[in-house]
Scaffold this active site. Structure first.
Site, mmCIF file in Angstrom:
data_model
loop_
_atom_site.group_PDB
_atom_site.id
_atom_site.type_symbol
_atom_site.label_atom_id
_atom_site.label_comp_id
_atom_site.label_asym_id
_atom_site.label_seq_id
_atom_site.Cartn_x
_atom_site.Cartn_y
_atom_site.Cartn_z
ATOM 1 N N ARG A 218 12.537 -28.346 25.258
ATOM 2 C CA ARG A 218 13.350 -29.324 26.090
ATOM 3 C C ARG A 218 12.806 -30.182 26.479
ATOM 4 O O ARG A 218 11.544 -30.672 26.880
ATOM 5 C CB ARG A 218 14.259 -28.208 26.893
ATOM 6 C CG ARG A 218 15.030 -27.090 26.158
ATOM 7 C CD ARG A 218 16.063 -28.164 25.865
ATOM 8 N NE ARG A 218 17.189 -26.836 24.879
ATOM 9 C CZ ARG A 218 17.087 -26.813 23.659
ATOM 10 N NH1 ARG A 218 16.376 -27.259 22.770
ATOM 11 N NH2 ARG A 218 18.322 -26.198 23.668
ATOM 12 N N GLU A 246 17.932 -36.961 29.230
ATOM 13 C CA GLU A 246 18.675 -36.873 27.585
ATOM 14 C C GLU A 246 20.114 -36.988 27.643
ATOM 15 O O GLU A 246 20.548 -35.817 28.188
ATOM 16 C CB GLU A 246 18.346 -35.493 26.777
ATOM 17 C CG GLU A 246 18.366 -35.565 25.279
ATOM 18 C CD GLU A 246 17.899 -34.795 24.641
ATOM 19 O OE1 GLU A 246 18.941 -34.051 24.086
ATOM 20 O OE2 GLU A 246 16.786 -33.379 24.810
ATOM 21 N N HIS A 265 16.768 -35.514 19.546
ATOM 22 C CA HIS A 265 17.324 -33.946 19.927
ATOM 23 C C HIS A 265 17.873 -33.859 18.332
ATOM 24 O O HIS A 265 19.193 -32.937 18.094
ATOM 25 C CB HIS A 265 18.325 -33.824 20.473
ATOM 26 C CG HIS A 265 18.421 -32.259 20.857
ATOM 27 N ND1 HIS A 265 18.293 -31.669 22.553
ATOM 28 C CD2 HIS A 265 17.605 -31.040 20.668
ATOM 29 C CE1 HIS A 265 17.881 -30.643 22.100
ATOM 30 N NE2 HIS A 265 17.447 -29.968 21.569
#
Length: 302
Positions: A218, A246, A265
């Site tokens: 992450r 993000e 991602h």
């Protein structure tokens, strides 16, 4: 028994499970029925705000089954009496493929060659390789093991680190001595309070000159400012499937940092992951109907 799933494909895969009345709820404002009657709920692969807040209205919920391994976005919303299960194993193959592909692309300078091709420029130069390099996997769970299986044929040395040390797996406390010897550092840890900022300025400073950081975990696991500083000096390289913030906004210095390659991602976003998610949900629902113990139940901190 009311079951809500995020799409028609998954609903069709569950249609013949005895006793299940399956409704499709993609995670928006339109509801297929009364949330209070739902016993088994599967949120969308990419969660929406509504897919989380709807949990407050699911007073009869017994099982919250995620399609992803990370539970941080949903844990605060789990109703009392409901069991939270994650998607452990669903994305192992896809994430491992992305990781190995990312390492190979970086070692062989594919992003630079792709840029030269767009410019019509023949940019011959020596590149690095994966063979004979040491890869440090930080977060040696099921995905970490899948990454190792794919790395070994490339004639690498793999060093393992996990929260729970065991034979052949070092503790997190050993990172200061392990980081300086690694050519590639792969982050695949769960996102928790303990892992937030794990790859901070001190962590990055311990990595050897020219080493490659791969973040498949992450974004907040890495200190973005510290990484930008190291990359801007040309000391470290990075491949990132996740960022902090993000999505990464236009103009952010990470976009233009030298030696940094970013994907949005997508590591687990493949048909293989989708097939495995549907299969997992069906197995879990069948076990719930038969009153059998569920898999991937999240207890404790993670």
């Amino acid at each position: 028994m009311k079951v809500w799933v995020p799409d028609k494909e998954m609903a069709e895969a569950l249609a013949d499970v005895a006793g299940a009345e399956v409704g499709v709820y993609p995670g928006g404002d339109d509801l297929p029925g009364d949330p209070a009657e739902v016993e088994f709920y599967v949120p969308p692969f990419v969660p929406t705000p509504q897919s989380r807040t709807i949990l407050a209205r699911m007073r009869g919920l017994k099982v919250l089954q995620l399609q992803i391994a990370g539970v941080d976005a949903f844990r605060p919303h789990v109703p009392p009496g409901a069991v939270l299960c994650n998607g452990r194993g669903v994305h192992d193959a896809s994430t491992a493929e992305w990781t190995v592909g990312a390492i190979l692309a970086a070692q062989h300078d594919f992003p630079r060659f792709a840029a030269a091709q767009r410019e019509g420029r023949w940019d011959w130069h020596m590149t690095d390789a994966l063979a004979d390099r040491t890869v440090l996997i930080v977060g040696y769970g099921s995905v970490g093991a899948a990454i190792e299986r794919r790395l070994l044929p490339f004639e690498t040395e793999v060093v393992r680190v996990a929260r729970t040390p065991r034979e052949g797996v070092h503790p997190v406390g050993a990172l200061p001595e392990l980081l300086p010897r690694a050519d590639v550092v792969v982050l695949i840890v769960p996102f928790t309070a303990e892992t937030t900022g794990l790859a901070d300025a001190e962590f990055l400073a311990r990595m050897k000159d020219g080493a490659l950081l791969v973040n498949a975990a992450r974004g907040p696991v890495v200190d973005t400012d510290a990484l930008v500083a190291e990359a801007s000096r040309g000391r470290l390289r990075a491949v990132l499937d996740v960022t902090d913030p993000e999505p990464l906004p236009a103009g952010h210095p990470l976009w233009s940092a030298p030696g940094v390659f970013i994907t949005p991602h997508v590591g687990g976003s493949t048909p293989a992951s989708r097939r495995r998610a549907v299969a997992l949900v069906r197995r879990q629902l069948e076990r719930y109907v038969r009153d059998e113990p569920l898999h991937n139940v999240i207890t404790g901190s993670y």
